[in-house]
Design a protein around this motif. Sequence first.
Motif, mmCIF file in Angstrom:
data_model
loop_
_atom_site.group_PDB
_atom_site.id
_atom_site.type_symbol
_atom_site.label_atom_id
_atom_site.label_comp_id
_atom_site.label_asym_id
_atom_site.label_seq_id
_atom_site.Cartn_x
_atom_site.Cartn_y
_atom_site.Cartn_z
ATOM 1 N N ASP A 104 -42.442 46.603 1.707
ATOM 2 C CA ASP A 104 -42.214 48.016 2.009
ATOM 3 C C ASP A 104 -41.281 48.216 3.210
ATOM 4 O O ASP A 104 -40.739 49.295 3.401
ATOM 5 C CB ASP A 104 -43.538 48.750 2.241
ATOM 6 C CG ASP A 104 -44.317 48.213 3.426
ATOM 7 O OD1 ASP A 104 -44.448 46.976 3.543
ATOM 8 O OD2 ASP A 104 -44.803 49.027 4.228
ATOM 9 N N ALA A 105 -41.079 47.200 4.011
ATOM 10 C CA ALA A 105 -40.208 47.289 5.181
ATOM 11 C C ALA A 105 -38.882 46.557 4.981
ATOM 12 O O ALA A 105 -38.040 46.544 5.878
ATOM 13 C CB ALA A 105 -40.934 46.725 6.401
ATOM 14 N N PHE A 106 -38.694 45.954 3.823
ATOM 15 C CA PHE A 106 -37.534 45.093 3.601
ATOM 16 C C PHE A 106 -36.204 45.831 3.755
ATOM 17 O O PHE A 106 -35.297 45.336 4.427
ATOM 18 C CB PHE A 106 -37.595 44.443 2.212
ATOM 19 C CG PHE A 106 -36.495 43.464 1.967
ATOM 20 C CD1 PHE A 106 -36.597 42.165 2.438
ATOM 21 C CD2 PHE A 106 -35.344 43.839 1.294
ATOM 22 C CE1 PHE A 106 -35.579 41.257 2.229
ATOM 23 C CE2 PHE A 106 -34.312 42.939 1.081
ATOM 24 C CZ PHE A 106 -34.437 41.639 1.550
ATOM 25 N N THR A 107 -36.069 47.009 3.160
ATOM 26 C CA THR A 107 -34.798 47.730 3.199
ATOM 27 C C THR A 107 -34.392 48.054 4.637
ATOM 28 O O THR A 107 -33.245 47.827 5.032
ATOM 29 C CB THR A 107 -34.876 49.026 2.362
ATOM 30 O OG1 THR A 107 -35.186 48.661 1.018
ATOM 31 C CG2 THR A 107 -33.560 49.772 2.369
ATOM 32 N N GLU A 108 -35.336 48.541 5.425
ATOM 33 C CA GLU A 108 -35.029 48.876 6.814
ATOM 34 C C GLU A 108 -34.741 47.616 7.636
ATOM 35 O O GLU A 108 -33.811 47.585 8.440
ATOM 36 C CB GLU A 108 -36.179 49.668 7.444
ATOM 37 C CG GLU A 108 -35.852 50.211 8.813
ATOM 38 C CD GLU A 108 -34.675 51.184 8.835
ATOM 39 O OE1 GLU A 108 -33.997 51.233 9.868
ATOM 40 O OE2 GLU A 108 -34.426 51.890 7.834
ATOM 41 N N ALA A 109 -35.520 46.580 7.422
ATOM 42 C CA ALA A 109 -35.302 45.319 8.141
ATOM 43 C C ALA A 109 -33.925 44.746 7.806
ATOM 44 O O ALA A 109 -33.221 44.235 8.682
ATOM 45 C CB ALA A 109 -36.390 44.314 7.798
ATOM 46 N N ARG A 110 -33.530 44.828 6.549
ATOM 47 C CA ARG A 110 -32.221 44.314 6.128
ATOM 48 C C ARG A 110 -31.103 45.077 6.818
ATOM 49 O O ARG A 110 -30.134 44.481 7.283
ATOM 50 C CB ARG A 110 -32.081 44.411 4.614
ATOM 51 C CG ARG A 110 -30.829 43.751 4.093
ATOM 52 C CD ARG A 110 -30.828 43.724 2.553
ATOM 53 N NE ARG A 110 -29.689 43.021 2.058
ATOM 54 C CZ ARG A 110 -28.491 43.563 1.872
ATOM 55 N NH1 ARG A 110 -28.281 44.837 2.149
ATOM 56 N NH2 ARG A 110 -27.492 42.842 1.422
ATOM 57 N N LYS A 111 -31.220 46.400 6.934
ATOM 58 C CA LYS A 111 -30.206 47.203 7.622
ATOM 59 C C LYS A 111 -30.068 46.765 9.078
ATOM 60 O O LYS A 111 -28.959 46.598 9.585
ATOM 61 C CB LYS A 111 -30.569 48.688 7.576
ATOM 62 C CG LYS A 111 -30.356 49.350 6.259
ATOM 63 C CD LYS A 111 -30.754 50.824 6.369
ATOM 64 C CE LYS A 111 -30.849 51.486 5.024
ATOM 65 N NZ LYS A 111 -31.356 52.862 5.125
ATOM 66 N N VAL A 112 -31.203 46.596 9.732
ATOM 67 C CA VAL A 112 -31.193 46.188 11.139
ATOM 68 C C VAL A 112 -30.568 44.795 11.281
ATOM 69 O O VAL A 112 -29.716 44.568 12.146
ATOM 70 C CB VAL A 112 -32.617 46.213 11.735
ATOM 71 C CG1 VAL A 112 -32.660 45.566 13.109
ATOM 72 C CG2 VAL A 112 -33.136 47.642 11.783
ATOM 73 N N LEU A 113 -30.988 43.869 10.423
ATOM 74 C CA LEU A 113 -30.466 42.500 10.520
ATOM 75 C C LEU A 113 -28.976 42.437 10.201
ATOM 76 O O LEU A 113 -28.249 41.636 10.797
ATOM 77 C CB LEU A 113 -31.258 41.562 9.624
ATOM 78 C CG LEU A 113 -32.626 41.186 10.188
ATOM 79 C CD1 LEU A 113 -33.411 40.361 9.182
ATOM 80 C CD2 LEU A 113 -32.497 40.440 11.499
ATOM 81 N N LEU A 114 -28.496 43.273 9.286
ATOM 82 C CA LEU A 114 -27.055 43.292 9.008
ATOM 83 C C LEU A 114 -26.271 43.720 10.241
ATOM 84 O O LEU A 114 -25.187 43.188 10.519
ATOM 85 C CB LEU A 114 -26.736 44.186 7.808
ATOM 86 C CG LEU A 114 -27.129 43.617 6.453
ATOM 87 C CD1 LEU A 114 -26.908 44.655 5.350
ATOM 88 C CD2 LEU A 114 -26.350 42.344 6.149
ATOM 89 N N SER A 115 -26.815 44.648 11.009
ATOM 90 C CA SER A 115 -26.175 45.053 12.266
ATOM 91 C C SER A 115 -26.173 43.903 13.268
ATOM 92 O O SER A 115 -25.173 43.641 13.935
ATOM 93 C CB SER A 115 -26.885 46.268 12.867
ATOM 94 O OG SER A 115 -26.735 47.375 12.038
#
Length: 103
Positions: free
Chosen positions: A49-60
Motif C-alpha cells: 500500500d506504500a509502494f507507489t509513494e516510496a517509489r516516487k521518493v526513491l526516484l528523487s
Amino acid sequence: MNIKAMQATQHEYITNFAAVKGTDYAQFISGTAMVLTGCDVVLAGVRPDAFTEARKVLLSVISLAIAALADKAGIEDVVAATNECRTMITAVDNAGNFSSEVH
C-alpha cells in the motif's frame, strides 16, 4: 546465488572502467551501482500500500545521488554512464544467478 562469481564480475567491470575511462568514472559506476541496488533492497521491503509513494521518493533520491556522483566525476553524459552501470549490474546478477528488479 554465487557471491564469488558476482564479486569477480563486478571487480572485472570496475577494473576495466578504471583502465579505459579513469578512476573517477569507475567510482561513478561503483557508486551508482550501490545507489540503484540499495534502492532495490528498500523497495523490496515496502508494504504494497506504500509502494507507489516510496517509489516516487526513491526516484528523487536516485536522481539526486546519481547527479552528485556524476558531478564529482565530471561526467557529462549521465544517461550513457548510468546505462553502462546497469549493464554491469545485469552482468553481476547473471554471474550469480540472481535477479534484481528495480534498476
